[in-house]
Design a protein around this motif. Structure first.
Motif, PDB file in Angstrom:
ATOM      1  N   TRP A 176       0.831  -1.210   0.000  1.00  0.00           N
ATOM      2  CA  TRP A 176       0.000   0.000   0.000  1.00  0.00           C
ATOM      3  C   TRP A 176       0.865   1.260   0.000  1.00  0.00           C
ATOM      4  N   LEU A 177       1.841   1.312   0.900  1.00  0.00           N
ATOM      5  CA  LEU A 177       2.681   2.504   1.009  1.00  0.00           C
ATOM      6  C   LEU A 177       3.555   2.697  -0.226  1.00  0.00           C
ATOM      7  N   GLY A 178       3.992   1.606  -0.850  1.00  0.00           N
ATOM      8  CA  GLY A 178       4.846   1.734  -2.021  1.00  0.00           C
ATOM      9  C   GLY A 178       4.096   2.071  -3.284  1.00  0.00           C
ATOM     10  N   SER A 179       2.852   1.600  -3.409  1.00  0.00           N
ATOM     11  CA  SER A 179       2.082   1.840  -4.640  1.00  0.00           C
ATOM     12  C   SER A 179       1.238   3.104  -4.515  1.00  0.00           C
ATOM     13  N   VAL A 180       0.180   3.038  -3.707  1.00  0.00           N
ATOM     14  CA  VAL A 180      -0.717   4.193  -3.556  1.00  0.00           C
ATOM     15  C   VAL A 180      -0.008   5.351  -2.848  1.00  0.00           C
ATOM     16  N   GLY A 181       0.671   5.049  -1.738  1.00  0.00           N
ATOM     17  CA  GLY A 181       1.334   6.098  -0.975  1.00  0.00           C
ATOM     18  C   GLY A 181       2.699   6.478  -1.495  1.00  0.00           C
ATOM     19  N   GLY A 182       3.193   5.756  -2.489  1.00  0.00           N
ATOM     20  CA  GLY A 182       4.518   6.040  -3.037  1.00  0.00           C
ATOM     21  C   GLY A 182       4.457   6.470  -4.487  1.00  0.00           C
ATOM     22  N   LEU A 183       4.356   5.498  -5.397  1.00  0.00           N
ATOM     23  CA  LEU A 183       4.434   5.788  -6.829  1.00  0.00           C
ATOM     24  C   LEU A 183       3.272   6.664  -7.300  1.00  0.00           C
ATOM     25  N   ILE A 184       2.043   6.251  -6.999  1.00  0.00           N
ATOM     26  CA  ILE A 184       0.879   7.005  -7.491  1.00  0.00           C
ATOM     27  C   ILE A 184       0.820   8.386  -6.848  1.00  0.00           C
ATOM     28  N   ALA A 185       0.973   8.444  -5.512  1.00  0.00           N
ATOM     29  CA  ALA A 185       0.898   9.728  -4.823  1.00  0.00           C
ATOM     30  C   ALA A 185       2.014  10.670  -5.269  1.00  0.00           C
TER      31      ALA A 185
END
Length: 331
Positions: free
Chosen positions: A228-237
């Protein structure tokens, strides 16, 4: 009598519509970051902030570079490294340190000071004098977040406070430098996010090995949290955030970080917490500050522009696809 079958064109997309869309998409980034505290405390293994920052940054950066395989050129090698260190390499581990050592309320209040830090740095770096309107609402936002999240049970840990302020200051510097440098021609926000995530992750890799040693035990909950933190909270955000910084004035994008503690509060309510009357008032104040910062100041607050403040042209949404800034020089 012949009748025309030609359809009239729809209403043109106005600058206000484009700006509202940009604000809404940019706001998704701090909204996603607002889940970091709950994910950290509920799912991640404690005591490994460097490892958490590394796992959040480096895989996301490599994925972004695989999707948009463009490498920096010329002076953008060191610019990407500086931005990656400020926005990712310093921010992520300090954020996890603050989340582990401070109550969520204290950490959120420290992060809410970022618009004021950005305003100060913008004067020196991009010569953008903040308006009284946005400074006043920045203070209101900090007060509102404080009312929401601080209480008699709040405890102050020196290391946690320094980590929270350090991460906030680093990201404030990253916002201002991102606005100053813009993006190279032909480079999109996904690529810019990938450069910074990869640079920040590579910075954290040797530090994590040297300081924390072997990685902690990862269970299923931690896997979910890291994904979650790497995808939504990282790359996408990050992609949405850097896109928005390039298009919005500095004074308009910085207050959006107030969404982070507000979302953290909402997550807490979902997990069973409740708000008092004073906390509800603070929530309304912080939300009002966030929204007011997106509006142009009334005339009584706008007189400073005539004395050297930012012009109306500088306050408009300006894409930075050609490595330029609003009212600034080519780079």
């Amino acid at each position: 009598m012949p009748t025309s079958t030609k359809r009239s064109p729809g209403p043109p997309r106005t600058a206000h519509t484009r700006r509202a869309t940009t604000v809404a998409l940019t706001a998704l980034a701090p909204a996603a970051w607002g889940t970091t505290y709950a994910v950290t405390t509920e799912l991640l293994p404690p005591g490994h902030p460097l490892f958490a920052g590394l796992v959040r940054a480096l895989p996301a950066g490599l994925i972004a570079l695989a999707l948009a395989p463009v490498l920096p050129r010329g002076n953008w090698w060191w610019k990407a490294a500086v931005l990656g260190a400020l926005n990712i390499g310093a921010l992520f581990p300090l954020l996890f340190v603050a989340a582990e050592r401070l109550p969520g309320g204290v950490a959120a209040t420290l992060s809410a000071t970022q618009p004021l830090m950005v305003a100060g740095l913008a004067v020196a770096v991009v010569h953008d004098r903040p308006t009284v309107w946005r400074l006043a609402w920045g203070v209101v936002g900090v007060v509102g977040v404080g009312l929401v999240v601080l209480g008699p049970q709040a405890r102050l840990d020196g290391v946690g406070v320094l980590a929270g302020l350090g991460g906030t200051a680093g990201m404030a510097g990253g916002i201002v430098l991102t606005k100053r440098w813009g993006r190279p021609a032909g480079v999109g926000p996904l690529t810019l996010a990938g450069w910074q995530l990869a640079a920040g992750g590579l910075l954290l890799l040797p530090l994590t090995i040297a300081i924390e040693g072997s990685p902690p035990r990862i269970d299923a909950g931690a896997v979910v949290g890291f994904v979650w933190l790497g995808s939504v909270g990282g790359l996408i955000a990050s992609t949405l955030w850097f896109r928005g910084i390039g298009r919005l004035p500095v004074g308009a994008s910085a207050p959006l970080v107030l969404l982070s503690p507000l979302v953290a509060t909402v997550v807490g309510i979902v997990l069973g917490e409740s708000l008092s009357l004073l906390q509800t008032l603070g929530f309304v104040l912080a939300l009002a500050a966030l929204l007011a910062a997106q509006l142009h100041a009334p005339r009584v607050f706008g007189r400073g522009a005539a004395r050297g403040g930012p012009s109306e042209a500088q306050m408009r949404e300006v894409p930075l696809g050609e490595d330029r800034i609003a009212g600034g020089r080519s780079r």
